[in-house]
Design a protein around this motif. Structure first.
Motif, mmCIF file in Angstrom:
data_model
loop_
_atom_site.group_PDB
_atom_site.id
_atom_site.type_symbol
_atom_site.label_atom_id
_atom_site.label_comp_id
_atom_site.label_asym_id
_atom_site.label_seq_id
_atom_site.Cartn_x
_atom_site.Cartn_y
_atom_site.Cartn_z
ATOM 1 N N ARG A 16 -0.721 6.096 0.537
ATOM 2 C CA ARG A 16 -1.809 6.311 1.502
ATOM 3 C C ARG A 16 -1.368 7.275 2.602
ATOM 4 N NH1 ARG A 16 -5.209 1.700 0.485
ATOM 5 N NH2 ARG A 16 -3.947 -0.102 -0.088
ATOM 6 N N TYR A 154 7.597 -1.456 17.320
ATOM 7 C CA TYR A 154 7.416 -0.165 16.637
ATOM 8 C C TYR A 154 8.209 0.940 17.350
ATOM 9 C CZ TYR A 154 4.566 3.569 14.432
ATOM 10 O OH TYR A 154 4.114 4.670 13.730
ATOM 11 N N THR A 189 -5.451 8.045 9.971
ATOM 12 C CA THR A 189 -5.117 7.319 8.740
ATOM 13 C C THR A 189 -5.613 5.881 8.889
ATOM 14 O OG1 THR A 189 -2.998 6.444 9.491
ATOM 15 C CG2 THR A 189 -2.947 8.633 8.480
HETATM 16 P P1 NAP Z 1 -0.841 4.211 6.253
HETATM 17 O O1 NAP Z 1 -1.967 5.095 5.894
HETATM 18 O O2 NAP Z 1 -1.075 2.797 6.627
HETATM 19 O O3 NAP Z 1 0.236 4.286 5.075
HETATM 20 C C1 NAP Z 1 1.404 3.534 5.140
HETATM 21 C C2 NAP Z 1 1.854 3.266 3.734
HETATM 22 O O4 NAP Z 1 3.077 2.525 3.783
HETATM 23 C C3 NAP Z 1 0.842 2.416 2.953
HETATM 24 O O5 NAP Z 1 0.635 3.007 1.707
HETATM 25 C C4 NAP Z 1 1.544 1.074 2.846
HETATM 26 O O6 NAP Z 1 1.288 0.358 1.652
HETATM 27 C C5 NAP Z 1 2.991 1.490 2.821
HETATM 28 N N1 NAP Z 1 3.861 0.387 3.153
HETATM 29 C C6 NAP Z 1 3.759 -0.490 4.173
HETATM 30 N N2 NAP Z 1 4.741 -1.387 4.141
HETATM 31 C C7 NAP Z 1 5.498 -1.082 3.066
HETATM 32 C C8 NAP Z 1 6.649 -1.641 2.480
HETATM 33 N N3 NAP Z 1 7.254 -2.722 3.012
HETATM 34 N N4 NAP Z 1 7.150 -1.077 1.366
HETATM 35 C C9 NAP Z 1 6.560 0.007 0.810
HETATM 36 N N5 NAP Z 1 5.465 0.585 1.305
HETATM 37 C C10 NAP Z 1 4.935 0.047 2.428
HETATM 38 O O7 NAP Z 1 -0.021 4.825 7.488
HETATM 39 P P2 NAP Z 1 0.284 6.329 7.938
HETATM 40 O O8 NAP Z 1 -0.456 6.524 9.193
HETATM 41 O O9 NAP Z 1 0.145 7.282 6.834
HETATM 42 O O10 NAP Z 1 1.821 6.181 8.332
HETATM 43 C C11 NAP Z 1 2.877 6.766 7.575
HETATM 44 C C12 NAP Z 1 4.112 6.827 8.445
HETATM 45 O O11 NAP Z 1 3.861 7.662 9.573
HETATM 46 C C13 NAP Z 1 4.540 5.472 9.009
HETATM 47 O O12 NAP Z 1 5.943 5.387 9.047
HETATM 48 C C14 NAP Z 1 3.987 5.506 10.413
HETATM 49 O O13 NAP Z 1 4.692 4.646 11.264
HETATM 50 C C15 NAP Z 1 4.167 6.968 10.744
HETATM 51 N N6 NAP Z 1 3.310 7.434 11.841
HETATM 52 C C16 NAP Z 1 1.945 7.386 11.741
HETATM 53 C C17 NAP Z 1 1.172 7.834 12.799
HETATM 54 C C18 NAP Z 1 -0.334 7.821 12.782
HETATM 55 O O14 NAP Z 1 -0.953 8.126 13.813
HETATM 56 N N7 NAP Z 1 -0.986 7.512 11.680
HETATM 57 C C19 NAP Z 1 1.788 8.323 13.966
HETATM 58 C C20 NAP Z 1 3.176 8.344 14.028
HETATM 59 C C21 NAP Z 1 3.929 7.895 12.959
HETATM 60 P P3 NAP Z 1 -0.039 -0.514 1.427
HETATM 61 O O15 NAP Z 1 -1.077 0.462 1.072
HETATM 62 O O16 NAP Z 1 0.312 -1.424 0.332
HETATM 63 O O17 NAP Z 1 -0.287 -1.231 2.717
#
Ligand code: NAP
Length: 253
Positions: A16, A154, A189
């Motif tokens: 995702r 976090y 996201t």
């Molecule tokens: P997201 O759309 O929620 O995607 C996160 C993915 O990680 C999901 O597919 C989830 O799987 C998977 N996941 C969660 N726990 C896991 C585990 N224990 N083992 C394997 N996979 C796991 O989030 P995103 O926004 O793309 O975030 C991606 C990264 O960017 C994260 O590290 C987040 O902290 C970082 N980030 C995001 C933002 C933002 O604004 N979105 C900002 C700064 C940093 P499921 O589908 O099964 O839940």
């Protein structure tokens, strides 16, 4: 021009959001991609999208906090594609709360996913990268590493990821392995949609509020982050290691 022809990539959280955009981008540039996610279905959907476009991809269900599952995912990637060249640690969760309400469980879950998860997958991947004297790793941090109300768990994990990457850059540099960090601001996201829901704010309204505070006056898209990850994984960034690049529409986002 970035080319990953012949390169093998593994992306955790690849099912995702930012991870999925990264998988598709690496595949577009020629990499074979292991799409690793907690759930099989989103990982398989991304892998199928890549295969339908003529690329090579493998979906693997794996909890990044579980050493056995992580080591198995890396070994299955190597068994399928021959080696591992590129690693992106993208898996992530949030369990936000103010300190006085933050439970042990919510602290442990966030630290385990981001910090232990990045450590476990990096340790499993380096065996192959060091042996072949080639590898690139990118970890996901966040502007929250600089401090963010309601995110003690976090923020600590995301600051920890930066220290982990700087240290691995020192340890693995002699083996031609680069380790860098991308720290996004607000990216559209499921994670940020869930934050809006928790705050009881309509997501479109929440995005507009946040965009007004961002110097570039828009929220980020997963592709904005995937593009920078791809650059850091490429040989064009071959002399960059141990760095954190904020991808936030401004200095902080
Ligand atoms: P997201 O759309 O929620 O995607 C996160 C993915 O990680 C999901 O597919 C989830 O799987 C998977 N996941 C969660 N726990 C896991 C585990 N224990 N083992 C394997 N996979 C796991 O989030 P995103 O926004 O793309 O975030 C991606 C990264 O960017 C994260 O590290 C987040 O902290 C970082 N980030 C995001 C933002 C933002 O604004 N979105 C900002 C700064 C940093 P499921 O589908 O099964 O839940």
């Amino acid at each position: 021009m970035i080319s990953f022809d012949g390169r093998i990539a593994l992306v955790t959280g690849g099912g995702r959001g930012i991870g999925a955009a990264t998988c598709r981008t690496l595949a577009q540039h020629g990499a074979a991609v292991a799409v690793v996610d907690l759930d099989d279905d989103p990982a398989e959907a991304v892998a199928e999208h890549i295969r339908a476009a003529g690329g090579r991809a493998l979906a693997l269900a794996c909890d990044v906090a579980d050493r056995g599952q992580v080591e198995s995912a890396v070994e299955r990637t190597v068994a399928a594609f021959g080696t591992l060249d590129l690693l992106v640690a993208c898996a992530g969760i949030t369990r936000d709360n103010l300190l006085f309400k933050l439970t042990d469980e919510d602290w442990d879950a966030v630290i385990a996913t981001h910090l232990r998860g990045s450590f476990l997958v990096a340790r499993a991947a380096q065996r192959h990268m060091v042996a072949q004297r080639y590898g690139k790793m990118v970890f996901l941090s966040s502007t929250s590493a600089l401090g963010n109300r309601g995110q003690a768990n976090y923020a600590a994990a995301k600051a920890g990821v930066q220290g982990l990457a700087r240290t691995l850059a020192i340890e693995l540099g002699p083996f031609n392995v680069n380790v860098n960090v991308v720290a996004p601001g607000f990216v559209e996201t499921r994670m940020t949609r869930a934050t809006a829901e928790r705050l009881g704010i309509d997501f479109e309204q929440y995005k507009a509020q946040r965009a007004a505070e961002i110097p570039l006056r828009r929220v980020g898209q997963p592709q904005d982050v995937a593009n920078v990850i791809a650059f850091l994984l490429s040989d064009a960034a071959g002399y960059v290691s141990g760095q954190t690049i904020y991808v936030a529409g401004g200095p902080r986002g």
